[in-house]
Design a protein around this motif. Structure first.
Motif, PDB file in Angstrom:
ATOM      1  N   LEU A 116      11.251  14.832 -15.831  1.00 35.86           N
ATOM      2  CA  LEU A 116      12.118  14.101 -14.914  1.00 35.86           C
ATOM      3  C   LEU A 116      13.416  14.859 -14.628  1.00 35.86           C
ATOM      4  O   LEU A 116      13.848  14.967 -13.482  1.00 35.86           O
ATOM      5  CB  LEU A 116      12.439  12.718 -15.490  1.00 35.86           C
ATOM      6  N   THR A 117      14.026  15.402 -15.680  1.00 34.30           N
ATOM      7  CA  THR A 117      15.305  16.095 -15.511  1.00 34.30           C
ATOM      8  C   THR A 117      15.157  17.340 -14.655  1.00 34.30           C
ATOM      9  O   THR A 117      15.896  17.537 -13.681  1.00 34.30           O
ATOM     10  CB  THR A 117      15.894  16.476 -16.888  1.00 34.30           C
ATOM     11  N   THR A 118      14.213  18.198 -15.006  1.00 30.70           N
ATOM     12  CA  THR A 118      14.094  19.476 -14.288  1.00 30.70           C
ATOM     13  C   THR A 118      13.599  19.272 -12.858  1.00 30.70           C
ATOM     14  O   THR A 118      14.057  19.962 -11.947  1.00 30.70           O
ATOM     15  CB  THR A 118      13.165  20.449 -15.038  1.00 30.70           C
ATOM     16  N   THR A 119      12.680  18.310 -12.640  1.00 35.43           N
ATOM     17  CA  THR A 119      12.221  18.055 -11.275  1.00 35.43           C
ATOM     18  C   THR A 119      13.366  17.580 -10.401  1.00 35.43           C
ATOM     19  O   THR A 119      13.596  18.098  -9.297  1.00 35.43           O
ATOM     20  CB  THR A 119      11.091  17.004 -11.254  1.00 35.43           C
ATOM     21  N   PHE A 120      14.119  16.598 -10.888  1.00 34.98           N
ATOM     22  CA  PHE A 120      15.240  16.062 -10.115  1.00 34.98           C
ATOM     23  C   PHE A 120      16.269  17.153  -9.816  1.00 34.98           C
ATOM     24  O   PHE A 120      16.675  17.356  -8.664  1.00 34.98           O
ATOM     25  CB  PHE A 120      15.900  14.914 -10.886  1.00 34.98           C
ATOM     26  N   LYS A 163      29.438   9.710 -13.138  1.00 37.14           N
ATOM     27  CA  LYS A 163      28.176   9.214 -13.684  1.00 37.14           C
ATOM     28  C   LYS A 163      27.255   8.814 -12.542  1.00 37.14           C
ATOM     29  O   LYS A 163      27.616   8.012 -11.694  1.00 37.14           O
ATOM     30  CB  LYS A 163      28.439   8.009 -14.588  1.00 37.14           C
ATOM     31  N   VAL A 164      26.067   9.412 -12.534  1.00 38.94           N
ATOM     32  CA  VAL A 164      25.020   9.031 -11.586  1.00 38.94           C
ATOM     33  C   VAL A 164      23.900   8.395 -12.393  1.00 38.94           C
ATOM     34  O   VAL A 164      23.357   9.014 -13.304  1.00 38.94           O
ATOM     35  CB  VAL A 164      24.485  10.253 -10.813  1.00 38.94           C
ATOM     36  N   LYS A 165      23.561   7.144 -12.080  1.00 38.00           N
ATOM     37  CA  LYS A 165      22.533   6.428 -12.823  1.00 38.00           C
ATOM     38  C   LYS A 165      21.338   6.131 -11.914  1.00 38.00           C
ATOM     39  O   LYS A 165      21.490   5.545 -10.847  1.00 38.00           O
ATOM     40  CB  LYS A 165      23.076   5.114 -13.393  1.00 38.00           C
ATOM     41  N   ILE A 166      20.153   6.556 -12.358  1.00 38.44           N
ATOM     42  CA  ILE A 166      18.911   6.364 -11.621  1.00 38.44           C
ATOM     43  C   ILE A 166      17.925   5.650 -12.538  1.00 38.44           C
ATOM     44  O   ILE A 166      17.729   6.074 -13.676  1.00 38.44           O
ATOM     45  CB  ILE A 166      18.322   7.716 -11.174  1.00 38.44           C
ATOM     46  N   THR A 167      17.324   4.574 -12.053  1.00 37.69           N
ATOM     47  CA  THR A 167      16.353   3.827 -12.848  1.00 37.69           C
ATOM     48  C   THR A 167      14.954   4.013 -12.281  1.00 37.69           C
ATOM     49  O   THR A 167      14.727   3.798 -11.083  1.00 37.69           O
ATOM     50  CB  THR A 167      16.699   2.324 -12.869  1.00 37.69           C
ATOM     51  N   CYS A 177      12.857   3.635 -17.430  1.00 36.12           N
ATOM     52  CA  CYS A 177      13.857   4.459 -18.114  1.00 36.12           C
ATOM     53  C   CYS A 177      14.981   4.753 -17.139  1.00 36.12           C
ATOM     54  O   CYS A 177      14.800   4.695 -15.919  1.00 36.12           O
ATOM     55  CB  CYS A 177      13.246   5.754 -18.651  1.00 36.12           C
ATOM     56  N   ASP A 178      16.139   5.043 -17.677  1.00 33.33           N
ATOM     57  CA  ASP A 178      17.312   5.388 -16.873  1.00 33.33           C
ATOM     58  C   ASP A 178      17.627   6.868 -17.048  1.00 33.33           C
ATOM     59  O   ASP A 178      17.641   7.372 -18.175  1.00 33.33           O
ATOM     60  CB  ASP A 178      18.533   4.578 -17.311  1.00 33.33           C
ATOM     61  N   MET A 179      17.862   7.545 -15.936  1.00 25.34           N
ATOM     62  CA  MET A 179      18.406   8.892 -15.980  1.00 25.34           C
ATOM     63  C   MET A 179      19.891   8.797 -15.653  1.00 25.34           C
ATOM     64  O   MET A 179      20.271   8.261 -14.609  1.00 25.34           O
ATOM     65  CB  MET A 179      17.721   9.823 -14.974  1.00 25.34           C
ATOM     66  N   ILE A 180      20.723   9.274 -16.559  1.00 26.03           N
ATOM     67  CA  ILE A 180      22.171   9.256 -16.346  1.00 26.03           C
ATOM     68  C   ILE A 180      22.673  10.699 -16.320  1.00 26.03           C
ATOM     69  O   ILE A 180      22.529  11.434 -17.301  1.00 26.03           O
ATOM     70  CB  ILE A 180      22.884   8.466 -17.460  1.00 26.03           C
TER      71      ILE A 180
END
Length: 202
Positions: A116-120, A163-167, A177-180
């Protein structure tokens, strides 16, 4: 105007960059799991590291957090936190199709978080003609004190951050899950310069 503040055009541009990257990360997750992934509108706000650690523990009594630092050109950097409720992390092996005892829960969380992190961030970087490098992801100890200490010891060690929050919600499995993303104040100035360059081209 401080280095932290974004004007309306800058915020709209950043929101659109995030939306595109979020959509592609969601699509990859959906293909990986062969199911539908629902997205909420991401939030963007200024926070202190203290208030962040308090909010994480207030929102969820018990969480698993995977952290991964990132660094791009032009001084763009930050930390990505993937936040899972323990009830979700305990069943992640079934969701990802792992055989029993194939990988530990910790390894499964790190695998999913890295995807998720690297794709985003790779899609985000591509949109701004940048390129990201990453630290190895790590699973943080649960508990408010441990999380607060970690946030205070981040490589950029800032008091305030964007802070950018994506659910991400995986509907078939009742999993979310949340990506912050935490971007330190020093990097916001650099991101604003990149956004202004994009806006000038339109």
């Amino acid at each position: 105007m401080t280095a932290f503040n974004l004007n309306e055009d800058q915020q709209d541009c950043l929101q659109e960059l995030i939306n595109v990257a979020m959509g592609q990360a969601s699509d990859q997750l959906a293909r990986y799991l062969d199911t539908f992934v629902h997205l909420r509108v991401p939030s963007i706000e200024q926070v202190s590291t203290t208030s962040l650690s308090n909010s994480l523990n207030k929102e969820q009594q018990s969480v698993a957090v995977v952290s991964q630092g990132f660094l791009g050109y032009e001084g763009i950097r930050g930390e990505a936190l993937l936040v899972y409720q323990h009830k979700d992390s305990d069943c992640i092996g079934n969701i990802l199709g792992y055989e029993p005892d194939e990988l530990s829960v910790e390894e499964q969380l790190i695998d999913l978080s890295s995807i998720l992190t690297t794709t985003f961030l790779n899609v985000f970087a591509l949109q701004i003609d940048n390129q990201m490098s990453y630290n190895a992801p790590r699973l943080l100890s649960s508990g408010q004190d441990a999380l607060a200490v970690y946030l205070q010891q981040l490589s950029f060690n800032c008091d305030m951050a964007l802070k950018v929050k994506i659910t991400y919600q995986v509907t078939d499995y009742s999993f979310n899950c949340d990506m912050i993303l935490l971007i330190p104040e020093s990097a916001i100035t650099n991101i604003k310069a990149v956004i202004d360059r994009i806006l000038a081209d339109y």
